[in-house]
Write a protein that holds these residues in place. Structure first.
Motif, PDB file in Angstrom:
ATOM      1  N   THR A   1       0.700  -1.125  -0.045  1.00 22.84           N
ATOM      2  CA  THR A   1      -0.091   0.010  -0.060  1.00 22.84           C
ATOM      3  C   THR A   1       0.898   1.175  -0.216  1.00 22.84           C
ATOM      4  N   ALA A   2       0.443   2.352  -1.052  1.00 19.88           N
ATOM      5  CA  ALA A   2       1.439   3.501  -0.938  1.00 19.88           C
ATOM      6  C   ALA A   2       0.925   4.477   0.061  1.00 19.88           C
ATOM      7  N   VAL A   3      -0.300   4.876   0.353  1.00 16.40           N
ATOM      8  CA  VAL A   3      -0.891   5.631   1.109  1.00 16.40           C
ATOM      9  C   VAL A   3      -1.800   5.074   1.808  1.00 16.40           C
ATOM     10  N   SER A   4      -1.841   4.908   3.092  1.00 17.88           N
ATOM     11  CA  SER A   4      -2.698   4.052   3.980  1.00 17.88           C
ATOM     12  C   SER A   4      -3.214   4.993   4.900  1.00 17.88           C
TER      13      SER A   4
ATOM     14  N   CYS B   1      -2.338   8.785   8.776  1.00 14.70           N
ATOM     15  CA  CYS B   1      -1.959   8.517   7.406  1.00 14.70           C
ATOM     16  C   CYS B   1      -0.577   8.280   7.436  1.00 14.70           C
ATOM     17  N   GLU B   2       0.027   7.210   6.567  1.00 17.89           N
ATOM     18  CA  GLU B   2       1.280   6.880   6.446  1.00 17.89           C
ATOM     19  C   GLU B   2       1.605   6.603   4.857  1.00 17.89           C
TER      20      GLU B   2
ATOM     21  N   TYR C   1      -7.068  16.350   2.539  1.00 14.60           N
ATOM     22  CA  TYR C   1      -8.272  16.931   1.634  1.00 14.60           C
ATOM     23  C   TYR C   1      -9.524  16.462   2.538  1.00 14.60           C
ATOM     24  N   LYS C   2     -10.518  17.387   2.123  1.00 15.24           N
ATOM     25  CA  LYS C   2     -11.955  17.023   2.649  1.00 15.24           C
ATOM     26  C   LYS C   2     -12.885  16.722   1.556  1.00 15.24           C
TER      27      LYS C   2
ATOM     28  N   CYS D   1      -5.916  11.410   2.667  1.00 12.88           N
ATOM     29  CA  CYS D   1      -4.646  11.899   2.737  1.00 12.88           C
ATOM     30  C   CYS D   1      -3.889  11.767   1.645  1.00 12.88           C
ATOM     31  N   ALA D   2      -3.004  12.588   1.084  1.00  8.80           N
ATOM     32  CA  ALA D   2      -2.325  12.311  -0.242  1.00  8.80           C
ATOM     33  C   ALA D   2      -0.488  12.680   0.138  1.00  8.80           C
TER      34      ALA D   2
END
Lengths: 113, 115
Positions: free
Chosen positions: A2-5, A23-24, A35-36, A91-92
């Motif tokens: 997973t890249a962004v979890s 977020c990781e 972001y929302k 999250c990004a």
């Protein structure tokens, strides 16, 4: 792989409570974002961090406090939750630079009762 | 203030059709424009990024064009498949300011490809 979890994926809580979203990213990026996405599906930037430093704060209420313990993590803590906070939070991450694509997590769906 | 608009809001097509999604933005001062795909309950998957100096980018059956001066971009999907069904979002990276820039998103086009 997973890249962004993000965790948790779903969060249901009462108005007035305090909650955190984690977020990781394992992409080696130095910039992270929150972001929302509201009920009308509009995605709006909240915060941007570069190398653990706050870069962008888009007039988000100070009940929202991001924390970046290191480059790979950007957590979002929300105090005194309100009904209007119900949304999906994404999250990004990206490398710094004008033309670096942003990679997104799967989102955390926050529902306030 | 940058505003991004996507037309149509929803599109339903039979499998095999070629289709075009439109994105317009009000301020041409951008670094790039990015097209994303969002599946229900999932995050955004980056499809294509077009830098402001570029006119188009291609990836498989996808082709994105950019006309910065007129504030328009199109995403062309060839030979659509049911698996292409998703919400497609375009986002622009405003020029100026820091290089850790935010993206400004459109509201998305919900695409349904039926067999």
């Amino acid at each position: 792989d997973t890249a962004v979890s993000q965790t948790p994926k779903y969060l249901v809580t009462q108005m007035g409570n305090d909650k955190s979203i984690k977020c990781e990213q394992n992409l080696g990026h130095d910039t992270m974002y929150w972001y929302k996405q509201d009920s009308k599906k509009f995605l709006k930037i909240m915060f941007s961090y570069n190398n653990k430093e706050l870069i962008i704060n888009e007039t988000v209420p100070n009940r929202f406090s991001p924390k970046s313990p290191d480059k790979a993590h950007l957590n979002l803590h929300i105090n005194s939750l309100e009904l209007g906070d119900s949304a999906v939070y994404f999250c990004a991450s990206s490398q710094a630079g004008q033309n670096q694509p942003q990679h997104f997590g799967d989102g955390t769906r926050l529902s306030i009762l | 203030k940058q505003e991004v608009t996507q037309i149509p809001a929803a599109l339903s097509v039979p499998e095999g059709e070629n289709l075009v999604l439109n994105c317009s933005f009000t301020d041409s001062a951008i670094y790039n424009l990015q097209w994303f795909r969002q599946d229900p309950g999932k995050g955004l998957t980056s499809l294509l990024l077009i830098q402001s100096s570029q006119r188009e980018q291609t990836s498989g059956r996808l082709n994105a064009s950019l006309d910065k001066s007129s504030g328009r971009s199109t995403l062309y999907i060839a030979a659509s498949q049911p698996g292409d069904s998703a919400t497609y979002l375009c986002a622009v990276r405003p020029a100026g300011g820091t290089s850790y820039g935010k993206l400004t998103f459109g509201q998305g086009t919900i695409l349904t490809v039926h067999p």
